[in-house]
Write a protein that holds these residues in place. Structure first.
Motif, PDB file in Angstrom:
ATOM      1  N   ALA A 207      -5.947  -0.227  -6.389  1.00 22.93           N
ATOM      2  CA  ALA A 207      -5.948  -1.331  -8.207  1.00 22.93           C
ATOM      3  C   ALA A 207      -4.531  -1.319  -8.385  1.00 22.93           C
ATOM      4  O   ALA A 207      -3.426  -1.074  -7.929  1.00 22.93           O
ATOM      5  CB  ALA A 207      -6.485   0.073  -8.825  1.00 22.93           C
ATOM      6  N   GLU A 208      -3.934  -2.770  -8.369  1.00 21.46           N
ATOM      7  CA  GLU A 208      -2.882  -3.613  -8.523  1.00 21.46           C
ATOM      8  C   GLU A 208      -2.824  -4.501  -9.632  1.00 21.46           C
ATOM      9  O   GLU A 208      -3.233  -5.483  -9.791  1.00 21.46           O
ATOM     10  CB  GLU A 208      -2.524  -3.710  -7.648  1.00 21.46           C
ATOM     11  N   THR A 209      -1.553  -4.703 -10.044  1.00 21.74           N
ATOM     12  CA  THR A 209      -1.216  -5.882 -10.873  1.00 21.74           C
ATOM     13  C   THR A 209      -0.207  -6.197 -10.756  1.00 21.74           C
ATOM     14  O   THR A 209       1.066  -5.196 -10.656  1.00 21.74           O
ATOM     15  CB  THR A 209      -0.792  -5.168 -12.804  1.00 21.74           C
ATOM     16  N   VAL A 210       0.337  -7.885 -10.699  1.00 25.45           N
ATOM     17  CA  VAL A 210       1.373  -7.791  -9.452  1.00 25.45           C
ATOM     18  C   VAL A 210       2.405  -8.653 -10.821  1.00 25.45           C
ATOM     19  O   VAL A 210       1.402  -9.578 -11.042  1.00 25.45           O
ATOM     20  CB  VAL A 210       1.094  -7.933  -8.163  1.00 25.45           C
TER      21      VAL A 210
ATOM     22  N   GLY B  37      -4.090  -0.526 -12.542  1.00 22.36           N
ATOM     23  CA  GLY B  37      -3.115   0.170 -11.461  1.00 22.36           C
ATOM     24  C   GLY B  37      -2.300  -0.194 -11.348  1.00 22.36           C
ATOM     25  O   GLY B  37      -1.762   0.509 -12.463  1.00 22.36           O
ATOM     26  N   LYS B  38      -2.218   0.275 -10.239  1.00 19.02           N
ATOM     27  CA  LYS B  38      -0.392   0.220  -9.855  1.00 19.02           C
ATOM     28  C   LYS B  38       0.672  -1.300  -9.665  1.00 19.02           C
ATOM     29  O   LYS B  38       0.030  -2.365  -9.823  1.00 19.02           O
ATOM     30  CB  LYS B  38      -0.473   0.421  -8.001  1.00 19.02           C
ATOM     31  N   MET B  39       1.113  -0.274 -11.731  1.00 18.57           N
ATOM     32  CA  MET B  39       2.581  -1.940 -11.805  1.00 18.57           C
ATOM     33  C   MET B  39       3.530  -2.747 -10.583  1.00 18.57           C
ATOM     34  O   MET B  39       3.964  -1.736  -9.614  1.00 18.57           O
ATOM     35  CB  MET B  39       3.029  -1.714 -12.430  1.00 18.57           C
ATOM     36  N   LEU B  40       3.661  -3.641  -9.456  1.00 20.65           N
ATOM     37  CA  LEU B  40       4.292  -3.702  -9.232  1.00 20.65           C
ATOM     38  C   LEU B  40       4.890  -4.861  -9.029  1.00 20.65           C
ATOM     39  O   LEU B  40       4.054  -5.832 -10.228  1.00 20.65           O
ATOM     40  CB  LEU B  40       3.520  -3.598  -7.589  1.00 20.65           C
ATOM     41  N   VAL B  41       6.318  -5.373  -8.240  1.00 20.46           N
ATOM     42  CA  VAL B  41       7.162  -6.268  -8.601  1.00 20.46           C
ATOM     43  C   VAL B  41       7.013  -7.146  -7.181  1.00 20.46           C
ATOM     44  O   VAL B  41       7.605  -6.160  -6.181  1.00 20.46           O
ATOM     45  CB  VAL B  41       8.297  -5.631  -9.352  1.00 20.46           C
ATOM     46  N   ARG B  42       7.145  -8.214  -7.209  1.00 16.22           N
ATOM     47  CA  ARG B  42       7.061  -8.683  -5.754  1.00 16.22           C
ATOM     48  C   ARG B  42       8.299  -9.192  -6.323  1.00 16.22           C
ATOM     49  O   ARG B  42       8.853 -10.136  -6.770  1.00 16.22           O
ATOM     50  CB  ARG B  42       5.826 -10.361  -5.143  1.00 16.22           C
TER      51      ARG B  42
ATOM     52  N   ALA C 220       0.396  -1.207   0.014  1.00 18.68           N
ATOM     53  CA  ALA C 220      -0.061   0.586   0.113  1.00 18.68           C
ATOM     54  C   ALA C 220       1.269   1.546  -0.055  1.00 18.68           C
ATOM     55  O   ALA C 220       0.570   2.329  -0.932  1.00 18.68           O
ATOM     56  CB  ALA C 220      -0.820   0.377   1.385  1.00 18.68           C
ATOM     57  N   TYR C 221       2.411   1.651   0.957  1.00 15.22           N
ATOM     58  CA  TYR C 221       3.332   2.115   0.372  1.00 15.22           C
ATOM     59  C   TYR C 221       3.440   2.435  -0.994  1.00 15.22           C
ATOM     60  O   TYR C 221       3.926   3.771  -0.932  1.00 15.22           O
ATOM     61  CB  TYR C 221       4.336   2.421   1.725  1.00 15.22           C
ATOM     62  N   LEU C 222       3.167   2.125  -1.612  1.00 15.51           N
ATOM     63  CA  LEU C 222       3.661   2.407  -3.019  1.00 15.51           C
ATOM     64  C   LEU C 222       2.748   2.679  -4.053  1.00 15.51           C
ATOM     65  O   LEU C 222       2.577   3.040  -5.118  1.00 15.51           O
ATOM     66  CB  LEU C 222       4.314   0.420  -3.550  1.00 15.51           C
TER      67      LEU C 222
ATOM     68  N   SER D 112      -8.209   4.104 -13.575  1.00 15.12           N
ATOM     69  CA  SER D 112      -7.777   2.776 -13.280  1.00 15.12           C
ATOM     70  C   SER D 112      -6.475   2.116 -13.138  1.00 15.12           C
ATOM     71  O   SER D 112      -6.373   1.431 -12.597  1.00 15.12           O
ATOM     72  CB  SER D 112      -8.546   0.972 -13.992  1.00 15.12           C
ATOM     73  N   GLY D 113      -5.687   4.443 -13.527  1.00 20.67           N
ATOM     74  CA  GLY D 113      -4.545   3.372 -13.108  1.00 20.67           C
ATOM     75  C   GLY D 113      -3.958   4.253 -11.479  1.00 20.67           C
ATOM     76  O   GLY D 113      -5.005   3.721 -11.073  1.00 20.67           O
ATOM     77  N   GLY D 114      -3.305   3.912 -11.101  1.00 18.90           N
ATOM     78  CA  GLY D 114      -2.339   4.438 -10.422  1.00 18.90           C
ATOM     79  C   GLY D 114      -3.278   5.183  -9.241  1.00 18.90           C
ATOM     80  O   GLY D 114      -3.763   4.732  -8.373  1.00 18.90           O
ATOM     81  N   VAL D 115      -2.470   6.137  -9.771  1.00 26.87           N
ATOM     82  CA  VAL D 115      -3.243   7.596  -9.571  1.00 26.87           C
ATOM     83  C   VAL D 115      -4.095   7.824  -9.704  1.00 26.87           C
ATOM     84  O   VAL D 115      -5.521   7.932  -8.858  1.00 26.87           O
ATOM     85  CB  VAL D 115      -2.453   8.902 -10.314  1.00 26.87           C
ATOM     86  N   GLY D 116      -4.953   7.390 -10.666  1.00 27.80           N
ATOM     87  CA  GLY D 116      -6.650   8.066 -11.564  1.00 27.80           C
ATOM     88  C   GLY D 116      -7.356   6.504 -10.707  1.00 27.80           C
ATOM     89  O   GLY D 116      -8.822   7.428  -9.972  1.00 27.80           O
TER      90      GLY D 116
END
Lengths: 336, 336
Positions: B301-304, B325-330, B119-121, B153-157
């Motif tokens: 909203a995220e894509t992992v 949503g946010k593009m996240l890399v685990r 969430a902090y990202l 549907s993006g990170g900020v939006g």
């Protein structure tokens, strides 16, 4: 009393042509109770009138066909049926494009003889108010700001330039042709003038004229001028969007600035405004410009056409680049 | 301890390609006094990174070549040479695009375990702060405003949409494709979603979705979205210009809105901003989003993508329209 008046006969497609208008002669009745009869001395043209000739929705309704054009004018009361007005009073109205008229007294406003009559159509009229509120309130001019003005030798632009100069700012003006450029530096005493017709790149020309960047842009033009201002703007610059004369006669939407991302990265504020929304500043404005004129710090940039037959030449002067300052039509001499 | 890291090897021309980057393995030293050793759990991508890959002047310096990419990440302290940090602490840094690192302790910031680490990202990071200050402070959202959001549907939006909804506004979002549109109406509960890829005219689609006009536009896209918003805006609408993703990969300036005269006649305010200029709102922002998350009013909203080998896929996801949503890399699981 007779009067000639200019009528809109059809809505112009692109640049207005003579066939879009007629000149009619009408009888002006003696004033009834509550009316005044006025002989106009001066009338003037604003770019915004082009919008009212179309039937597109805007902030003022379109002009009606086969009726006299409306526009700012100053004149003298000839006869009065209202106790608030006497023959010889100087009055301002929106009932121009005619030599004389009779109208309800609440359609005219009295003006002091402190300034030359045509000043109330220029630096002391809506044109001046537009410059004043746009620069001081919308763009929120603050000490040290470098100011860029497009159409700087025009009615609004020339007042913006003078206010910014008398407040001690570095001011750069853009205008078309050597005569206007010379006016900007020699008469208005600007720090730099850009003759956009002689510059292959307006952005490079502005960068040279403003090596320290610009903090305020007063936009009368849009298009390439706006694009150059976006490129040269300093962070948090403020743009007062007053009009985009490059677009008014376009039959299809024309070129737009392709560098609006500059507004994001430099945190620019672009704000459109119309003077009618700022009438609460009118009293202070009139006091200020009257004082500036008395101190020799405010002159009227104007191009004068004689007689109502020249009205359309004056209107063309707004768009064809020939006119400098306010386009004025002299309709008569003040009564001796 | 070893770490793999993604390095920028040359400056991309247009859309970044694999050959612009390398993945290197490096040794991560034990922390000296005043340092912390961190194993990253998550890293994320922002569109603004595209700008830093170029060497154009901006509000942050360009990334150096043959060095690890920088970007937001959250991780856990593994070993600490600084008394302010202990193993197991959750920390945020800009030292992402690597699995682990050792750095001076002032390069990392502790984060509470109140929210999920990623969430902090997203909604509780710079992404969320961008949405929060843009909507509430730059656009100055006020009761009754109808809100239009691009890249909704993006990170900020997606955070803009949720804040506007929880404050009771009518919200219209634009996104590309049926999957994102469904997310907007079904998950984020927007009043209307526009699939811009399915609409021949974005302006007409927005007019249908907002028959009462729009009062606030949160712009993440520029170009045709900005043009539609200008057309449908109500008088005195405010536009927060956050980013123009349609332009970032362009090798030459792309289409611009051709109807900026609307900004004059409707007295619109368009204001660019960057979240870094609004850090004074960060404490209130973090308190607000934490409360909204606890109340079930804020989801991420995220894509992992799993593993640092997928980093460039995640980055592409920002631009190719596949990511939501946010593009996240685990990069690892939280220590048991």
């Amino acid at each position: 009393m007779n009067s000639r008046e200019v009528r809109l006969e059809r809505r112009p497609q692109g640049a207005p042509v003579r066939e879009d208008f007629s000149i009619a002669q009408v009888a002006v009745p003696a004033p009834a109770a509550g009316e005044v009869q006025v002989r106009n001395l001066w009338m003037t043209m604003d770019p915004a009138m082009r919008g009212r000739m179309s039937d597109a929705r805007s902030y003022v309704p379109p002009l009606e066909l086969s009726r006299a054009m409306e526009g700012p004018a100053v004149g003298e009361v000839v006869a009065s049926g209202d106790p608030a007005f006497a023959p010889g009073d100087l009055v301002w109205s929106r009932l121009g494009w005619r030599e004389a008229f009779t109208a309800p007294a609440d359609r005219v406003q009295k003006r002091a003889r402190t300034l030359p009559p045509q000043a109330y159509l220029g630096f002391a009229g809506m044109t001046g108010l537009t410059a004043y509120v746009g620069l001081l309130h919308v763009a929120a001019l603050k000490p040290g700001d470098v100011v860029f003005v497009s159409a700087a030798s025009g009615g609004v632009g020339s007042v913006v330039c003078q206010i910014a100069k008398l407040k001690g700012h570095r001011v750069i003006g853009a205008a078309g042709g050597p005569r206007k450029s010379a006016f900007l530096t020699e008469v208005l005493k600007l720090d730099a003038a850009i003759d956009y017709k002689a510059e292959p790149s307006l952005t490079k020309a502005l960068a040279r004229a403003a090596p320290e960047g610009i903090d305020v842009y007063f936009d009368n033009v849009g298009g390439d001028h706006l694009q150059a201002a976006l490129s040269i703007a300093n962070p948090r610059a403020r743009f007062a969007l007053c009009g985009m004369i490059s677009q008014y006669n376009a039959t299809e939407p024309s070129a737009a600035p392709r560098n609006l991302t500059q507004a994001v990265t430099k945190e620019l504020r672009l704000e459109g405004f119309i003077a009618l929304s700022h009438l609460h500043h009118e009293a202070q404005f009139l006091a200020d410009v009257t004082a500036w004129h008395a101190a020799g710090q405010m002159v009227q940039a104007e191009t004068v056409y004689d007689g109502i037959d020249r009205a359309l030449d004056a209107f063309d002067g707004l768009f064809n680049g020939e006119g400098l300052g306010k386009m004025l039509v002299r309709l008569g001499d003040a009564a001796a």
